[in-house]
Design an enzyme around this catalytic site. Sequence first.
Site, PDB file in Angstrom:
ATOM      1  N   CYS A 145       0.865  -1.189   0.000  1.00 56.38           N
ATOM      2  CA  CYS A 145       0.000   0.000   0.000  1.00 56.38           C
ATOM      3  C   CYS A 145       0.899   1.235   0.000  1.00 56.38           C
ATOM      4  O   CYS A 145       1.747   1.409   0.888  1.00 56.38           O
ATOM      5  CB  CYS A 145      -0.902  -0.009   1.231  1.00 56.38           C
ATOM      6  N   CYS A 147       0.662   3.302   3.251  1.00 59.70           N
ATOM      7  CA  CYS A 147       1.328   2.625   4.375  1.00 59.70           C
ATOM      8  C   CYS A 147       2.844   2.800   4.258  1.00 59.70           C
ATOM      9  O   CYS A 147       3.533   2.995   5.271  1.00 59.70           O
ATOM     10  CB  CYS A 147       0.947   1.151   4.420  1.00 59.70           C
ATOM     11  N   HIS A 200      -4.300   0.898   8.475  1.00 59.64           N
ATOM     12  CA  HIS A 200      -4.771   0.742   7.096  1.00 59.64           C
ATOM     13  C   HIS A 200      -6.276   0.476   7.080  1.00 59.64           C
ATOM     14  O   HIS A 200      -6.754  -0.543   7.557  1.00 59.64           O
ATOM     15  CB  HIS A 200      -4.045  -0.406   6.384  1.00 59.64           C
ATOM     16  N   ASN A 208     -12.570  10.324  -1.723  1.00 58.44           N
ATOM     17  CA  ASN A 208     -13.087   9.554  -2.851  1.00 58.44           C
ATOM     18  C   ASN A 208     -13.162   8.093  -2.441  1.00 58.44           C
ATOM     19  O   ASN A 208     -12.213   7.555  -1.881  1.00 58.44           O
ATOM     20  CB  ASN A 208     -12.172   9.726  -4.071  1.00 58.44           C
ATOM     21  N   GLY A 225     -13.324   7.738  -8.487  1.00 55.22           N
ATOM     22  CA  GLY A 225     -11.941   7.872  -8.943  1.00 55.22           C
ATOM     23  C   GLY A 225     -10.906   7.650  -7.859  1.00 55.22           C
ATOM     24  O   GLY A 225      -9.789   8.151  -7.959  1.00 55.22           O
ATOM     25  N   HIS A 283      -6.146   3.426   0.474  1.00 57.14           N
ATOM     26  CA  HIS A 283      -5.914   3.651   1.900  1.00 57.14           C
ATOM     27  C   HIS A 283      -6.692   4.928   2.206  1.00 57.14           C
ATOM     28  O   HIS A 283      -6.421   5.973   1.577  1.00 57.14           O
ATOM     29  CB  HIS A 283      -4.409   3.803   2.167  1.00 57.14           C
ATOM     30  N   HIS A 294      -8.158   8.317   2.807  1.00 60.91           N
ATOM     31  CA  HIS A 294      -7.476   9.615   2.880  1.00 60.91           C
ATOM     32  C   HIS A 294      -8.483  10.724   2.641  1.00 60.91           C
ATOM     33  O   HIS A 294      -9.412  10.578   1.850  1.00 60.91           O
ATOM     34  CB  HIS A 294      -6.319   9.702   1.883  1.00 60.91           C
ATOM     35  N   HIS A 341      -8.731  14.631   1.469  1.00 57.28           N
ATOM     36  CA  HIS A 341      -8.062  15.759   0.830  1.00 57.28           C
ATOM     37  C   HIS A 341      -8.526  17.027   1.543  1.00 57.28           C
ATOM     38  O   HIS A 341      -9.741  17.267   1.656  1.00 57.28           O
ATOM     39  CB  HIS A 341      -8.487  15.875  -0.633  1.00 57.28           C
TER      40      HIS A 341
HETATM   41  P1  5GP Z   1      -7.555   9.756  -4.771  1.00 54.61           P
HETATM   42  O1  5GP Z   1      -7.498   9.933  -6.259  1.00 54.61           O
HETATM   43  O2  5GP Z   1      -7.391   8.310  -4.385  1.00 54.61           O
HETATM   44  O3  5GP Z   1      -8.699  10.408  -4.092  1.00 54.61           O
HETATM   45  O4  5GP Z   1      -6.310  10.547  -4.212  1.00 54.61           O
HETATM   46  C1  5GP Z   1      -5.020  10.079  -4.252  1.00 54.61           C
HETATM   47  C2  5GP Z   1      -4.108  11.273  -4.151  1.00 54.61           C
HETATM   48  O5  5GP Z   1      -2.809  10.820  -3.821  1.00 54.61           O
HETATM   49  C3  5GP Z   1      -3.985  12.058  -5.466  1.00 54.61           C
HETATM   50  O6  5GP Z   1      -4.410  13.405  -5.260  1.00 54.61           O
HETATM   51  C4  5GP Z   1      -2.505  11.958  -5.811  1.00 54.61           C
HETATM   52  O7  5GP Z   1      -1.980  13.146  -6.355  1.00 54.61           O
HETATM   53  C5  5GP Z   1      -1.878  11.618  -4.477  1.00 54.61           C
HETATM   54  N1  5GP Z   1      -0.662  10.812  -4.581  1.00 54.61           N
HETATM   55  C6  5GP Z   1      -0.488   9.688  -5.329  1.00 54.61           C
HETATM   56  N2  5GP Z   1       0.738   9.192  -5.154  1.00 54.61           N
HETATM   57  C7  5GP Z   1       1.360  10.021  -4.273  1.00 54.61           C
HETATM   58  C8  5GP Z   1       2.684  10.037  -3.707  1.00 54.61           C
HETATM   59  O8  5GP Z   1       3.526   9.182  -3.956  1.00 54.61           O
HETATM   60  N3  5GP Z   1       2.963  11.054  -2.846  1.00 54.61           N
HETATM   61  C9  5GP Z   1       2.047  12.026  -2.546  1.00 54.61           C
HETATM   62  N4  5GP Z   1       2.448  12.976  -1.694  1.00 54.61           N
HETATM   63  N5  5GP Z   1       0.806  12.037  -3.050  1.00 54.61           N
HETATM   64  C10 5GP Z   1       0.468  11.057  -3.903  1.00 54.61           C
HETATM   65 ZN    ZN Z   2      -2.349   1.377   3.656  1.00 58.69          ZN
END
Ligand code: 5GP
Ligand code: ZN
Length: 114
Positions: free
Chosen positions: A3, A6, A45, A85, A91, A96, A98, A100
């Site tokens: 992950c 993680c 996680h 999300n 999307g 994991h 999160h 924003h």
């Molecule tokens: P999701 O699309 O799942 O809601 O958000 C995932 C977020 O993780 C995206 O906004 C993407 O830019 C961010 N992200 C993906 N890989 C990494 C990484 O390796 N480091 C950081 N700091 N952010 C990441």
């Molecule tokens: Zn995780």
Amino acid sequence: MDCLFCKIIAGEIPSTKVYEDDKVYAFNDINPAAPVHILIIPKVHIASAAEVTAENADIVGHIFEVAAKLAKEKGLDNGYRIVTNCGDDAGQSVHHLHFHLIGGRFLGLKMVED
Ligand code: 5GP
Ligand code: ZN
């Protein structure tokens, strides 16, 4: 477990830390959508919002407490958006949980794309 987040928590993948405590880690998104774009994640996680249960839901309240503190620290006095999300239709790209924390400019009135 394979992950990305993680691994970020474990320090195996570098990140720009904004906040950390025993339960939560927060860091700058690598591809920011606004001047402030912080990801706030539980250290435990949890795959997505769909995996929140009576047993682990306390972390969500704590994450919102941290989000409010970080928003104040970052000067987001004019408002901000908190987004999670969940699943393919939203999307979700990292599985994991999160949140924003996005702000620092007007974010528009549309909740979603047409
Ligand atoms: P999701 O699309 O799942 O809601 O958000 C995932 C977020 O993780 C995206 O906004 C993407 O830019 C961010 N992200 C993906 N890989 C990494 C990484 O390796 N480091 C950081 N700091 N952010 C990441
Ligand atoms: Zn995780």
